[in-house]
Write a protein that holds these residues in place. Structure first.
Motif, mmCIF file in Angstrom:
data_model
loop_
_atom_site.group_PDB
_atom_site.id
_atom_site.type_symbol
_atom_site.label_atom_id
_atom_site.label_comp_id
_atom_site.label_asym_id
_atom_site.label_seq_id
_atom_site.Cartn_x
_atom_site.Cartn_y
_atom_site.Cartn_z
ATOM 1 N N VAL A 16 1.005 -1.319 -0.189
ATOM 2 C CA VAL A 16 0.071 0.004 0.313
ATOM 3 C C VAL A 16 0.741 0.982 -0.086
ATOM 4 O O VAL A 16 1.486 1.303 0.705
ATOM 5 C CB VAL A 16 -1.046 0.171 1.411
ATOM 6 N N GLU A 17 0.569 1.892 -1.001
ATOM 7 C CA GLU A 17 1.184 3.465 -0.605
ATOM 8 C C GLU A 17 0.535 4.312 1.165
ATOM 9 O O GLU A 17 -0.441 3.427 1.112
ATOM 10 C CB GLU A 17 -0.335 4.349 -1.516
ATOM 11 N N PRO A 18 1.389 5.321 1.847
ATOM 12 C CA PRO A 18 0.988 5.590 2.976
ATOM 13 C C PRO A 18 -0.493 6.557 2.963
ATOM 14 O O PRO A 18 -0.886 6.249 4.057
ATOM 15 C CB PRO A 18 2.365 6.202 3.557
ATOM 16 N N ALA B 22 15.447 15.164 13.377
ATOM 17 C CA ALA B 22 16.031 15.151 13.479
ATOM 18 C C ALA B 22 16.772 15.460 11.804
ATOM 19 O O ALA B 22 17.021 16.416 11.561
ATOM 20 C CB ALA B 22 17.883 14.693 13.876
ATOM 21 N N GLN B 23 16.223 13.971 11.353
ATOM 22 C CA GLN B 23 17.267 14.205 9.675
ATOM 23 C C GLN B 23 16.155 15.001 8.953
ATOM 24 O O GLN B 23 16.516 15.434 8.110
ATOM 25 C CB GLN B 23 16.694 12.924 9.338
ATOM 26 N N ARG B 24 14.694 14.971 9.228
ATOM 27 C CA ARG B 24 13.331 15.477 8.229
ATOM 28 C C ARG B 24 13.274 16.684 7.828
ATOM 29 O O ARG B 24 13.001 17.662 7.622
ATOM 30 C CB ARG B 24 12.940 15.003 8.584
ATOM 31 N N GLY B 25 14.090 17.098 9.814
ATOM 32 C CA GLY B 25 13.341 18.787 10.054
ATOM 33 C C GLY B 25 12.402 19.326 10.269
ATOM 34 O O GLY B 25 10.906 18.497 10.545
ATOM 35 N N ASP B 26 11.598 20.440 9.598
ATOM 36 C CA ASP B 26 10.317 20.918 9.274
ATOM 37 C C ASP B 26 10.088 20.308 8.542
ATOM 38 O O ASP B 26 8.645 20.281 8.637
ATOM 39 C CB ASP B 26 11.046 22.399 9.056
ATOM 40 N N ASP B 27 10.047 19.584 7.378
ATOM 41 C CA ASP B 27 9.293 18.632 6.516
ATOM 42 C C ASP B 27 8.483 18.080 7.021
ATOM 43 O O ASP B 27 7.394 16.812 6.858
ATOM 44 C CB ASP B 27 10.414 18.264 5.900
ATOM 45 N N ALA B 28 8.610 16.946 8.400
ATOM 46 C CA ALA B 28 8.112 15.983 9.287
ATOM 47 C C ALA B 28 7.338 16.231 9.980
ATOM 48 O O ALA B 28 7.707 17.657 10.324
ATOM 49 C CB ALA B 28 9.043 15.392 9.884
ATOM 50 N N ALA B 50 7.128 13.917 5.512
ATOM 51 C CA ALA B 50 6.768 12.360 6.374
ATOM 52 C C ALA B 50 5.850 12.585 7.366
ATOM 53 O O ALA B 50 5.834 13.722 7.543
ATOM 54 C CB ALA B 50 8.348 12.628 6.110
ATOM 55 N N LEU B 51 5.583 11.846 7.307
ATOM 56 C CA LEU B 51 4.598 11.159 8.720
ATOM 57 C C LEU B 51 6.141 10.114 9.786
ATOM 58 O O LEU B 51 6.398 9.603 9.778
ATOM 59 C CB LEU B 51 3.995 10.517 8.238
ATOM 60 N N VAL B 52 6.257 11.031 10.520
ATOM 61 C CA VAL B 52 7.124 9.647 11.850
ATOM 62 C C VAL B 52 5.839 9.417 12.807
ATOM 63 O O VAL B 52 5.328 10.094 13.299
ATOM 64 C CB VAL B 52 8.025 10.715 12.475
ATOM 65 N N ASP B 53 5.316 7.652 12.436
ATOM 66 C CA ASP B 53 4.162 7.472 13.377
ATOM 67 C C ASP B 53 5.184 7.044 14.500
ATOM 68 O O ASP B 53 5.455 6.176 14.573
ATOM 69 C CB ASP B 53 3.345 6.493 12.106
ATOM 70 N N ILE B 54 4.516 7.645 15.708
ATOM 71 C CA ILE B 54 4.981 7.568 17.049
ATOM 72 C C ILE B 54 3.949 6.169 18.349
ATOM 73 O O ILE B 54 4.481 5.631 18.878
ATOM 74 C CB ILE B 54 5.222 8.033 17.712
ATOM 75 N N ASN B 55 3.014 5.987 17.275
ATOM 76 C CA ASN B 55 2.185 4.889 17.176
ATOM 77 C C ASN B 55 3.164 3.700 18.370
ATOM 78 O O ASN B 55 2.693 2.828 18.999
ATOM 79 C CB ASN B 55 0.984 3.980 16.776
ATOM 80 N N ARG B 56 3.836 3.039 17.874
ATOM 81 C CA ARG B 56 4.735 2.309 17.972
ATOM 82 C C ARG B 56 6.320 1.781 19.528
ATOM 83 O O ARG B 56 6.926 1.494 19.344
ATOM 84 C CB ARG B 56 5.761 1.547 16.964
#
Lengths: 159, 290
Positions: A16-18, B22-28, B50-56
């Protein structure tokens, strides 16, 4: 992204695409069209499924987030060709008219009864307050869920 | 409706999460409950790369009493707060607001920390946080800092987090002795934003005078707004209906509501007056009973 999700007890995988929403993976990739898309804006609850047992609006969860988790949809309610008591409750009490909100209502009802087997009218109304029905005026939906609770309890008493 | 394409990562530790940020900065963007972020992405009002999903990420889902405060982790869902005995026992304002957040299904996903970070002036939690004097814990790859809520809220949908930082916890002071508070909200239907709402908090001296007062308002300004003048009128005074009436008028004067689909500006301003008066009376009743 490769995901594997236990859907209605069966392991289902997909690439799937995210940005793919859980509801669209269920409907379009798995063909489980019992989960409806109503408002698509987190308002109506027609797309409600159980994610690890808890009701969520599947238009507001990405399919990738469900990776490794369990999902239950309306198609998973019946077993051995028998309606689940919550389904029987809606049938017996005329809990639906057009049926659009019904899958979401039933899944919320099922989750409520697991926590609270004998809910009062106000507890049922509170639990379904995130689900919109435009036909029945809710009265028969409340009765259906309470009826299912009584069935589940008497089944539990007999076993 | 579909969001614009984005990269998705689901780190399994806090270190990994802040490294990604840190790597993705303001884009995440951090994805916790997603109950505000995903709708905004679907409307393309938010277009994170980008999304950094913290659910895990483990360890972020607890409500704990520690060092004189109540610590609410970034993955504590709103329904966890509704059901929490610790919250019910320690902070009446938080406990009163929790059942009013969105609807029961959304509360299964949505988080307090996410709502705080979102800084939507129509969101309920930041009014509560302003009234009770909460602090926000921000973590980055280089360290941690604790930000008072009033400094955390920068503007309409804007917080003061730096690129690479994420909220890991919100700290709510534990009030000992005679304290009370509440949250009063008018909404057109379950799940709607507040037409107007007021969070109140009072702490009393042993002699019954007001030691601390917190009042903050939802949906009546470009940010959740503290009624500072009203608070100052109360501190050091002996509570009375007359005093609360004057403070309520000061809170109403500090509101800057707009006329919209939820009602005319003057109606909302008067709601603030009435809800502040009622909220202070309720806070006092709880404090005097404790």
């Amino acid at each position: 992204m490769q995901i594997t999700v236990t859907v209605n007890g069966e392991s289902r995988s997909g690439d799937v695409e995210p940005r793919l929403l859980l509801v669209d993976w269920l409907r379009n990739s798995l063909g489980l069209t019992g989960t409806h898309v109503g408002c698509d804006t987190t308002g109506c609850g027609a797309c409600t499924v159980l994610l690890d047992g808890k009701p969520v609006k599947s238009c507001t969860v990405f399919a990738v987030q469900a990776n490794g988790m369990t999902v239950e949809t309306v198609e998973g309610l019946k077993s051995n060709g028998q309606l689940h008591p919550i389904q029987a409750g809606f049938k017996e009490n005329h809990g639906l008219q057009c049926g659009f909100c019904t899958p979401g209502m039933m899944l919320v009802g099922k989750a409520l009864l697991e926590d609270n087997p004998n809910p009062s009218e106000s507890e049922v109304r509170w639990a379904i307050s995130g689900n919109l029905c435009r036909c029945t005026g809710y009265t028969n939906i409340v009765k259906s869920i309470q009826w299912a609770g009584q069935q589940l309890q008497s089944a539990g008493d007999q076993s | 409706m579909y969001p614009a394409p984005f990269d998705y990562v689901a780190p399994t530790s806090l270190e990994e999460a802040v490294e990604e940020l840190a790597q993705r900065g303001d884009d995440a963007r951090v994805l916790a409950g997603g109950q505000s972020l995903i709708p905004m992405m679907k409307l393309r009002l938010a277009v994170p790369a980008a999304l950094v999903d913290i659910n895990r990420v483990p360890g972020l889902d607890s409500i704990q009493e520690a060092n004189g405060h109540l610590a609410i982790g970034a993955l504590v869902r709103n329904n966890d707060i509704v059901d929490s005995d610790i919250v019910e026992r320690t902070n009446h304002t938080v406990a009163a607001a929790a059942p009013w957040i969105s609807d029961p299904i959304v509360r299964n996903r949505g988080t307090l920390c996410g709502s705080v970070a979102h800084c939507d002036p129509e969101g309920d939690w930041n009014s509560v946080m302003l009234a009770v004097g909460a602090e926000v814990v921000a973590r980055s790859a280089t360290g941690e800092r604790v930000i008072p809520i009033a400094d955390f809220i920068a503007d309409f949908f804007t917080n003061t987090l730096q690129p690479g930082e994420m909220v890991t916890e919100v700290r709510i002071p534990k009030y000992t002795g005679r304290a009370g508070g509440t949250y009063i909200k008018l909404e057109r239907k379950v799940g709607d934003y507040a037409t107007a709402a007021v969070a109140t908090h009072l702490q009393l001296e042993d002699d019954g005078r007001i030691a601390q007062a917190g009042i903050a308002m939802t949906s009546v300004a470009p940010i959740n707004r503290k009624a500072t003048e009203a608070e100052q009128m109360l501190v050091g005074q002996t509570p009375s209906a007359e005093l609360f009436g004057e403070a309520a008028q000061a809170a109403a004067n500090a509101a800057d509501p707009e006329t919209n689909v939820r009602g005319p500006a003057e109606y909302k301003r008067d709601l603030i007056r009435v809800y502040t008066r009622r909220g202070l009376a309720k806070a006092l009743e709880i404090a005097q009973g404790s």
